[in-house]
Enzyme design. Structure first.
Site, PDB file in Angstrom:
ATOM      1  N   TYR A  66       0.837  -1.198   0.000  1.00  9.78           N
ATOM      2  CA  TYR A  66       0.000   0.000   0.000  1.00  9.78           C
ATOM      3  C   TYR A  66       0.875   1.252   0.000  1.00  9.78           C
ATOM      4  O   TYR A  66       0.636   2.202  -0.760  1.00  9.78           O
ATOM      5  CB  TYR A  66      -0.915  -0.021   1.228  1.00  9.78           C
ATOM      6  CG  TYR A  66      -1.706   1.241   1.426  1.00  9.78           C
ATOM      7  CD1 TYR A  66      -2.820   1.529   0.644  1.00  9.78           C
ATOM      8  CD2 TYR A  66      -1.335   2.164   2.411  1.00  9.78           C
ATOM      9  CE1 TYR A  66      -3.542   2.695   0.824  1.00  9.78           C
ATOM     10  CE2 TYR A  66      -2.051   3.332   2.596  1.00  9.78           C
ATOM     11  CZ  TYR A  66      -3.152   3.598   1.803  1.00  9.78           C
ATOM     12  OH  TYR A  66      -3.858   4.765   1.982  1.00  9.78           O
ATOM     13  N   TRP A  70      -5.135   2.340  10.284  1.00 10.16           N
ATOM     14  CA  TRP A  70      -5.467   2.200   8.878  1.00 10.16           C
ATOM     15  C   TRP A  70      -5.265   0.760   8.425  1.00 10.16           C
ATOM     16  O   TRP A  70      -5.993   0.264   7.558  1.00 10.16           O
ATOM     17  CB  TRP A  70      -4.646   3.153   8.014  1.00 10.16           C
ATOM     18  CG  TRP A  70      -4.870   2.902   6.553  1.00 10.16           C
ATOM     19  CD1 TRP A  70      -3.977   2.435   5.649  1.00 10.16           C
ATOM     20  CD2 TRP A  70      -6.103   3.053   5.829  1.00 10.16           C
ATOM     21  NE1 TRP A  70      -4.566   2.279   4.413  1.00 10.16           N
ATOM     22  CE2 TRP A  70      -5.864   2.658   4.493  1.00 10.16           C
ATOM     23  CE3 TRP A  70      -7.375   3.483   6.185  1.00 10.16           C
ATOM     24  CZ2 TRP A  70      -6.863   2.680   3.521  1.00 10.16           C
ATOM     25  CZ3 TRP A  70      -8.370   3.497   5.211  1.00 10.16           C
ATOM     26  CH2 TRP A  70      -8.107   3.100   3.896  1.00 10.16           C
ATOM     27  N   GLU A  99     -11.593   6.573   5.680  1.00 11.71           N
ATOM     28  CA  GLU A  99     -10.882   7.334   6.707  1.00 11.71           C
ATOM     29  C   GLU A  99     -11.821   7.621   7.876  1.00 11.71           C
ATOM     30  O   GLU A  99     -11.392   7.646   9.029  1.00 11.71           O
ATOM     31  CB  GLU A  99     -10.318   8.634   6.136  1.00 11.71           C
ATOM     32  CG  GLU A  99      -9.122   8.461   5.218  1.00 11.71           C
ATOM     33  CD  GLU A  99      -7.863   7.975   5.936  1.00 11.71           C
ATOM     34  OE1 GLU A  99      -7.849   7.947   7.183  1.00 11.71           O
ATOM     35  OE2 GLU A  99      -6.896   7.610   5.240  1.00 11.71           O
TER      36      GLU A  99
END
Length: 210
Positions: free
Chosen positions: A28, A58, A50
């Site tokens: 990522y 995350w 988010e």
């Protein structure tokens, strides 16, 4: 994490340390984070995720992202805007996502608000990129000591206030800044990270939506 915010990867390259060399997180970091995005679906997905991430890591969201995509119709804005009570109950029962009723309802609400903004600005991309921070707001040197103090900025605070005024929810200044980092509105790869120059090159070549 080292004091300079960098870590050596399994391939010997130096990167931002926050991914901890976990394979999916590292991918990522290398392939998505900071790359400029103009696709409305991806922008909508990211700002919603988010919001789900608030209070969590995350990485937790990233590992559930495909489940979120399945549950929220690929974050197709028009489809999500048509979700009703049955969809809310379906998603609350979906163990593959974060089953937070308030955030689920918020995502549906935000899809409706996104459609309104698309009518006004032509696209979500045009809206968000019109808020790209000026050079004066960016640090002269993107070292870890500086970047770690930037959980929110004047621009992310302004965007947050404007979105809330337009009826969006779960879009606080810190959430918005994380969105800006991920979608390439800023380049917060630490100086010395092997991806920083590539992201700068991508941002320089990127055609800002109008």
């Amino acid at each position: 994490m080292t004091s300079d915010g960098l870590i050596k990867g399994p391939d010997g390259r130096i990167r931002c340390a926050w991914h901890g060399n976990l394979p999916d997180y590292l991918a990522y970091h290398d392939n998505e984070w900071g790359q400029p995005v103009s696709d409305d679906t991806r922008l909508f997905e990211k700002i919603c995720l988010e919001g789900f991430q608030s209070g969590l890591s995350w990485l937790t969201i990233l590992r559930k992202r495909e489940n979120f995509r399945a549950g929220f119709a690929g974050f197709d804005i028009e489809k999500v805007a048509r979700f009703g009570d049955d969809d809310v109950e379906r998603l609350v029962q979906d163990a593959g996502i974060i089953r937070h009723r308030g955030k689920i309802v918020s995502t549906i609400n935000n899809a409706k608000r996104a459609l309104e903004m698309r009518d006004e600005f032509g696209s979500l991309a045009a809206y968000f990129w019109s808020h790209e921070p000026p050079a004066s707001e960016r640090p002269a040197v993107a070292d870890w000591a500086t970047l770690r103090t930037m959980g929110k900025t004047a621009t992310s605070t302004a965007i947050s206030k404007d979105l809330k005024k337009r009826g969006w929810s779960f879009v606080g200044p810190t959430t918005v800044y994380a969105f800006m980092q991920a979608m390439g509105l800023v380049n917060d790869h630490v100086e010395g990270c092997c991806c920083r120059d590539a992201v700068e090159t991508a941002r320089a070549a990127f055609t800002r939506p109008k």
